[in-house]
Design a protein around this motif. Structure first.
Motif, PDB file in Angstrom:
ATOM      1  N   GLN A   1      -7.788 -37.271 -56.880  1.00 62.96           N
ATOM      2  CA  GLN A   1      -8.811 -37.705 -55.830  1.00 62.96           C
ATOM      3  C   GLN A   1      -9.275 -36.925 -54.910  1.00 62.96           C
ATOM      4  O   GLN A   1     -10.209 -36.886 -53.920  1.00 62.96           O
ATOM      5  CB  GLN A   1      -8.120 -39.077 -54.989  1.00 62.96           C
ATOM      6  CG  GLN A   1      -7.915 -40.120 -56.100  1.00 62.96           C
ATOM      7  CD  GLN A   1      -7.110 -41.379 -55.348  1.00 62.96           C
ATOM      8  OE1 GLN A   1      -6.001 -41.371 -55.260  1.00 62.96           O
ATOM      9  NE2 GLN A   1      -7.876 -42.283 -54.785  1.00 62.96           N
ATOM     10  N   PHE A   2      -8.432 -35.783 -54.361  1.00 60.23           N
ATOM     11  CA  PHE A   2      -8.489 -35.042 -53.413  1.00 60.23           C
ATOM     12  C   PHE A   2      -8.648 -33.692 -53.845  1.00 60.23           C
ATOM     13  O   PHE A   2      -7.859 -33.007 -54.818  1.00 60.23           O
ATOM     14  CB  PHE A   2      -7.240 -35.273 -52.430  1.00 60.23           C
ATOM     15  CG  PHE A   2      -7.201 -36.703 -52.057  1.00 60.23           C
ATOM     16  CD1 PHE A   2      -8.124 -37.068 -50.879  1.00 60.23           C
ATOM     17  CD2 PHE A   2      -6.247 -37.470 -52.542  1.00 60.23           C
ATOM     18  CE1 PHE A   2      -8.233 -38.618 -50.615  1.00 60.23           C
ATOM     19  CE2 PHE A   2      -6.278 -38.947 -51.824  1.00 60.23           C
ATOM     20  CZ  PHE A   2      -7.184 -39.183 -50.869  1.00 60.23           C
ATOM     21  N   SER A   3      -9.099 -32.689 -52.915  1.00 63.09           N
ATOM     22  CA  SER A   3      -9.178 -31.285 -53.178  1.00 63.09           C
ATOM     23  C   SER A   3      -7.722 -30.543 -53.030  1.00 63.09           C
ATOM     24  O   SER A   3      -6.549 -31.143 -52.531  1.00 63.09           O
ATOM     25  CB  SER A   3      -9.889 -30.386 -51.946  1.00 63.09           C
ATOM     26  OG  SER A   3      -9.015 -30.460 -50.756  1.00 63.09           O
ATOM     27  N   PRO A   4      -7.419 -29.455 -54.028  1.00 57.94           N
ATOM     28  CA  PRO A   4      -6.203 -28.828 -53.792  1.00 57.94           C
ATOM     29  C   PRO A   4      -5.676 -28.451 -52.510  1.00 57.94           C
ATOM     30  O   PRO A   4      -4.531 -28.249 -51.999  1.00 57.94           O
ATOM     31  CB  PRO A   4      -6.595 -27.612 -54.790  1.00 57.94           C
ATOM     32  CG  PRO A   4      -7.795 -27.956 -55.734  1.00 57.94           C
ATOM     33  CD  PRO A   4      -8.488 -28.785 -54.828  1.00 57.94           C
ATOM     34  N   GLU A   5      -6.711 -28.042 -51.630  1.00 58.78           N
ATOM     35  CA  GLU A   5      -6.313 -27.713 -50.292  1.00 58.78           C
ATOM     36  C   GLU A   5      -5.830 -28.688 -49.655  1.00 58.78           C
ATOM     37  O   GLU A   5      -4.954 -28.660 -48.608  1.00 58.78           O
ATOM     38  CB  GLU A   5      -7.705 -27.127 -49.537  1.00 58.78           C
ATOM     39  CG  GLU A   5      -8.167 -25.692 -50.006  1.00 58.78           C
ATOM     40  CD  GLU A   5      -9.054 -26.068 -51.438  1.00 58.78           C
ATOM     41  OE1 GLU A   5      -9.597 -24.839 -51.684  1.00 58.78           O
ATOM     42  OE2 GLU A   5      -9.211 -27.016 -51.769  1.00 58.78           O
ATOM     43  N   PHE A   6      -6.308 -29.966 -49.537  1.00 61.41           N
ATOM     44  CA  PHE A   6      -5.763 -31.222 -48.908  1.00 61.41           C
ATOM     45  C   PHE A   6      -4.330 -31.463 -49.566  1.00 61.41           C
ATOM     46  O   PHE A   6      -3.713 -31.987 -48.464  1.00 61.41           O
ATOM     47  CB  PHE A   6      -6.709 -32.305 -49.059  1.00 61.41           C
ATOM     48  CG  PHE A   6      -6.323 -33.704 -48.345  1.00 61.41           C
ATOM     49  CD1 PHE A   6      -6.257 -33.689 -47.075  1.00 61.41           C
ATOM     50  CD2 PHE A   6      -5.651 -34.586 -49.025  1.00 61.41           C
ATOM     51  CE1 PHE A   6      -5.936 -34.658 -46.416  1.00 61.41           C
ATOM     52  CE2 PHE A   6      -5.111 -35.592 -48.463  1.00 61.41           C
ATOM     53  CZ  PHE A   6      -5.342 -35.989 -47.253  1.00 61.41           C
ATOM     54  N   CYS A   7      -4.350 -31.517 -50.794  1.00 65.22           N
ATOM     55  CA  CYS A   7      -2.897 -31.761 -51.355  1.00 65.22           C
ATOM     56  C   CYS A   7      -1.881 -30.866 -50.952  1.00 65.22           C
ATOM     57  O   CYS A   7      -0.765 -31.041 -50.487  1.00 65.22           O
ATOM     58  CB  CYS A   7      -3.111 -31.761 -52.968  1.00 65.22           C
ATOM     59  SG  CYS A   7      -4.102 -32.951 -53.484  1.00 65.22           S
ATOM     60  N   SER A   8      -2.197 -29.544 -50.784  1.00 71.15           N
ATOM     61  CA  SER A   8      -1.322 -28.472 -50.488  1.00 71.15           C
ATOM     62  C   SER A   8      -0.907 -28.784 -48.982  1.00 71.15           C
ATOM     63  O   SER A   8       0.230 -28.522 -48.488  1.00 71.15           O
ATOM     64  CB  SER A   8      -1.864 -27.142 -50.533  1.00 71.15           C
ATOM     65  OG  SER A   8      -1.297 -26.152 -49.729  1.00 71.15           O
ATOM     66  N   PHE A   9      -2.027 -29.018 -48.165  1.00 71.75           N
ATOM     67  CA  PHE A   9      -1.875 -29.144 -46.620  1.00 71.75           C
ATOM     68  C   PHE A   9      -0.895 -30.549 -46.586  1.00 71.75           C
ATOM     69  O   PHE A   9       0.177 -30.237 -45.736  1.00 71.75           O
ATOM     70  CB  PHE A   9      -2.992 -29.669 -45.922  1.00 71.75           C
ATOM     71  CG  PHE A   9      -2.919 -29.517 -44.544  1.00 71.75           C
ATOM     72  CD1 PHE A   9      -2.992 -28.546 -43.674  1.00 71.75           C
ATOM     73  CD2 PHE A   9      -2.622 -30.836 -43.661  1.00 71.75           C
ATOM     74  CE1 PHE A   9      -3.028 -28.572 -42.318  1.00 71.75           C
ATOM     75  CE2 PHE A   9      -2.499 -30.833 -42.555  1.00 71.75           C
ATOM     76  CZ  PHE A   9      -2.687 -29.655 -41.587  1.00 71.75           C
ATOM     77  N   VAL A  10      -0.989 -31.543 -47.197  1.00 71.88           N
ATOM     78  CA  VAL A  10      -0.178 -32.641 -46.868  1.00 71.88           C
ATOM     79  C   VAL A  10       1.417 -32.229 -47.434  1.00 71.88           C
ATOM     80  O   VAL A  10       2.189 -32.545 -46.792  1.00 71.88           O
ATOM     81  CB  VAL A  10      -0.628 -33.872 -47.930  1.00 71.88           C
ATOM     82  CG1 VAL A  10       0.237 -35.061 -47.943  1.00 71.88           C
ATOM     83  CG2 VAL A  10      -2.027 -34.596 -47.228  1.00 71.88           C
ATOM     84  N   SER A  11       1.445 -31.624 -48.528  1.00 75.59           N
ATOM     85  CA  SER A  11       2.774 -31.291 -48.918  1.00 75.59           C
ATOM     86  C   SER A  11       3.410 -30.397 -48.155  1.00 75.59           C
ATOM     87  O   SER A  11       4.513 -30.468 -47.935  1.00 75.59           O
ATOM     88  CB  SER A  11       2.513 -30.410 -50.551  1.00 75.59           C
ATOM     89  OG  SER A  11       3.820 -30.161 -50.772  1.00 75.59           O
TER      90      SER A  11
END
Length: 359
Positions: free
Chosen positions: A300-310
């Protein structure tokens, strides 16, 4: 007509000078301020305000110390809490709107200390991404805090209207929140401890600001840690729930959960029976400590957003990035070319400012 007599057909008008009290009263406002031309004087000091039609009075700034409870009119209540209310008020001289937070004083020690901390932080915080405090007063058993009025309400209000917030707007919102946290953590050595959607306020200019420091901790240094247990349980970090020492990175955990909630439209920790909800707050707290950390779906989301949340929701605070480090994360700048207009987004989304009825 004989000398010394009056003609009865002539009516005489006697004009007596006004008494000193009547004459002086015309210079007093309803609040008891003496006003003569541009000069205004009351028990709080002197103020010079242009009365010409072509020039409006200059706006009051946070450090001016020119606000007086007697010189503000209450418009309506805009918020309520366990310790008091928040009112929309208007200044009589300048027409400026403010938020007036009224907290009933109590002899209960923890509540008194929380109020004292909030006053200290409010008076010292001067950052574009932290809600500004103008002045504080004690009167008739209550503390009154005059704050900057954020006419768009909270991001919690916005989320109820839009359900989810697209990534480009999330990046723009997050950048402002991080600037506020950067200021609190690295300049003021403050942990907010209650970062959540309702404590992130917005206005018609597209500004996002952190508010409500009633449970904040003031640290002696950047390496300081706290061990008290206050704040909203939902967004509390695992180390805080476990009773371990914690630092500013506990706010980063909260930021990660907030971003996930904005992106998906639901709180990241959901009970097995979603229709029923959590049986108790302790079940939620156990889930935060024992369950795997939440994550953003790569579908659902960009790799950048997933990485930021992580980077925000690592169970071990040592593995989380700081506010300073997160500012350089790729997600922060990936949508800069779009020139995201948060002001237009808030208005188009039906932010409260678009339908605010002051009267």
């Amino acid at each position: 007509m004989k000398k010394g007599t009056l003609n009865p057909n002539i009516k005489l008008k006697l004009s007596l000078p006004p008494s000193d009290e009547v004459y002086f009263a015309k210079f007093l406002t309803q609040s008891g301020t003496f006003m003569d031309g541009d000069l205004l004087v009351n028990r709080d000091g002197v103020r010079v305000v242009s009365q010409s039609e072509s020039e409006a009075p200059p706006p009051i700034k946070p450090l001016d110390n020119q606000l007086n409870l007697a010189d503000i009119d209450t418009i309506k209540v805009i918020g309520k809490g366990s310790s008091g209310i928040v009112q929309l008020v208007q200044h009589k001289w300048t027409g400026q709107f403010f938020a007036l937070k009224v907290i009933q004083m109590t002899i209960e020690e923890n509540a008194r200390k929380a109020i004292a901390k909030e006053l200290i932080i409010n008076q010292s915080a001067q950052c574009p991404n932290v809600v500004m405090c103008y002045q504080s007063f004690y009167d008739n058993g209550a503390i009154s805090i005059i704050l900057e009025y954020m006419d768009g309400g909270s991001l919690s209000d916005l989320l109820k209207k839009v359900k989810t917030i697209p990534e480009p707007y999330l990046a723009a919102i997050c950048k402002q929140v991080l600037k506020g946290l950067l200021y609190l953590h690295h300049e003021k050595h403050i942990i907010h401890r209650d970062l959540k959607p309702s404590n992130l306020l917005i206005n018609h200019r597209g500004e996002v600001k952190i508010t409500d420091f009633g449970v904040s901790a003031i640290l002696a240094s950047t390496s300081g840690q706290a061990n008290t247990f206050v704040g909203t349980y939902n967004y509390m970090s695992p180390e805080r729930i476990s009773g371990r020492q914690y630092g500013s990175k506990s706010d980063i955990w909260s930021l990660g959960l907030v971003l996930l909630e904005f992106a998906t439209g639901q709180f990241p920790y959901s009970p097995l029976e979603q229709d029923v909800g959590w049986a108790s707050v302790y079940e939620l707290m156990e889930a935060v400590v024992d369950q795997p950390q939440p994550c953003a779906s790569s579908d659902q989301f960009s790799p950048e957003f997933c990485s930021f949340v992580s980077s925000c929701v690592q169970k071990d605070p040592n593995d989380r990035l700081s506010a300073n480090e997160l500012m350089t994360h790729p997600f922060m700048n990936m949508y800069d070319d779009l020139h995201v207009d948060l002001s237009a987004y808030f208005k188009n989304a039906g932010s409260p400012l678009a339908t605010l009825n002051l009267w």
